[in-house]
Enzyme design. Structure first.
Site, PDB file in Angstrom:
ATOM      1  N   ASN A  16       0.666  -1.178   0.078  1.00  9.71           N
ATOM      2  CA  ASN A  16      -0.095  -0.152   0.000  1.00  9.71           C
ATOM      3  C   ASN A  16       0.792   1.403  -0.129  1.00  9.71           C
ATOM      4  OD1 ASN A  16      -3.101  -0.398   0.089  1.00  9.71           O
ATOM      5  ND2 ASN A  16      -2.243  -1.986   1.701  1.00  9.71           N
ATOM      6  N   ARG A  67       3.452   0.018  26.585  1.00  8.72           N
ATOM      7  CA  ARG A  67       2.832   0.527  25.352  1.00  8.72           C
ATOM      8  C   ARG A  67       2.970   2.217  25.505  1.00  8.72           C
ATOM      9  NH1 ARG A  67      -0.573  -1.827  21.948  1.00  8.72           N
ATOM     10  NH2 ARG A  67      -0.293  -4.133  22.140  1.00  8.72           N
ATOM     11  N   HIS A 111      -8.288  -0.798   6.245  1.00 11.74           N
ATOM     12  CA  HIS A 111      -8.772  -2.304   6.893  1.00 11.74           C
ATOM     13  C   HIS A 111      -9.254  -3.124   5.664  1.00 11.74           C
ATOM     14  CE1 HIS A 111      -9.918  -4.899  10.004  1.00 11.74           C
ATOM     15  NE2 HIS A 111     -10.988  -4.993   9.440  1.00 11.74           N
TER      16      HIS A 111
HETATM   17  C1  GRF Z   1      -3.287  -4.977   3.998  1.00 16.98           C
HETATM   18  O1  GRF Z   1      -4.238  -5.947   3.807  1.00 16.98           O
HETATM   19  C2  GRF Z   1      -3.752  -4.157   5.151  1.00 16.98           C
HETATM   20  O2  GRF Z   1      -5.180  -3.718   4.768  1.00 16.98           O
HETATM   21  C3  GRF Z   1      -3.742  -4.670   6.260  1.00 16.98           C
HETATM   22  O3  GRF Z   1      -2.461  -5.271   6.164  1.00 16.98           O
HETATM   23  C4  GRF Z   1      -2.029  -5.450   4.775  1.00 16.98           C
HETATM   24  C5  GRF Z   1      -0.777  -4.690   4.468  1.00 16.98           C
HETATM   25  O4  GRF Z   1      -0.180  -4.890   3.460  1.00 16.98           O
HETATM   26  N1  GRF Z   1      -4.022  -3.953   7.433  1.00 16.98           N
HETATM   27  P1  GRF Z   1       1.212  -3.907   2.965  1.00 16.98           P
HETATM   28  O5  GRF Z   1       1.994  -4.066   3.955  1.00 16.98           O
HETATM   29  O6  GRF Z   1       0.396  -2.673   2.441  1.00 16.98           O
HETATM   30  O7  GRF Z   1       1.415  -4.818   1.743  1.00 16.98           O
END
Ligand code: GRF
Length: 212
Positions: A16, A67, A111
């Protein structure tokens, strides 16, 4: 036009992140990615950032006993960069209320389910077990409740007979890569805003919908 300064938080592969980097290089992009932070030293996304010439750092959560100490250290790193927008891209940490409220209205997440269905983990397996026929992904504001913030955009995926969780994960990821740049552009340009717990799109309640 002054571009919004975006800081991206990651934990893993960063696919992403890569689509956001690529989209940010278009002339019409309303944002630049100025910094990437990972909570895991082995996240491949750190290399993607470096290859793109973006400053990337790791803040290993395992180095902190509590945390709240990790949250404070991350907030300090973020505030040194002074971003307009913070984008979680596969960032797998649940942050405390103080951290979240500090950045509310300028922090977003993607998500892999159609929220409010299936918050949390293992979304593709749970969608198949529930027998839903449409699945997908959601971009939302990060607020105190995990995966509960107002929806900015969603992209749908049809579930086919015999689909496995891996099949679904692969098709949803393709949609994540379509949806996230559109949503980041909308927030960075000021078109999408969080107002009284709702998303306003160009001044009206609403959000972005993509069908695969
Ligand atoms: C994606 O499916 C996102 O929605 C989830 O973790 C995955 C991350 O993928 N939270 P990347 O690291 O962006 O390849």
């Amino acid at each position: 036009m002054t571009k919004a300064r975006v800081l991206v938080l990651i934990s893993g592969g960063g696919s992403n992140l890569q689509t956001l980097i690529d989209a940010s290089r278009a002339a019409e992009s309303a944002y630049d990615i100025v910094h990437v932070i990972s909570n895991r030293p082995d996240a491949y996304g750190l290399q993607r950032a470096e290859q793109a010439g973006i400053t990337a750092r790791c803040l290993d959560h395992k180095a902190f006993k509590e945390r709240s100490l990790f949250d404070a250290a991350l907030a300090q790193m973020i505030d040194e960069v002074c971003p307009d927008l913070i984008v979680y891209a596969g960032f797998m940490r649940i942050m405390g209320a103080d951290f979240v409220s500090r950045y509310e209205g300028r922090m977003i997440n993607i998500h892999p389910s159609l929220l409010p269905n299936f918050p949390g983990l293992h979304t593709h397996t749970r969608a198949l077990e529930a027998g839903v026929t449409i699945h997908g992904c959601t971009v939302h504001w990060v607020t105190a409740g995990v995966d509960e913030g107002a929806i900015i955009g969603q992209a749908g995926v049809l579930i086919k007979p015999g689909d496995t969780p891996d099949d679904l994960a692969a098709r949803v990821l393709v949609q994540e890569h379509r949806l996230y740049p559109v949503c980041v552009q909308a927030v960075a340009s000021g078109s999408a805003k969080l107002v009284d717990g709702r998303t306003m799109l160009d001044g009206k309640p609403g959000g972005i919908a993509l069908l695969g």
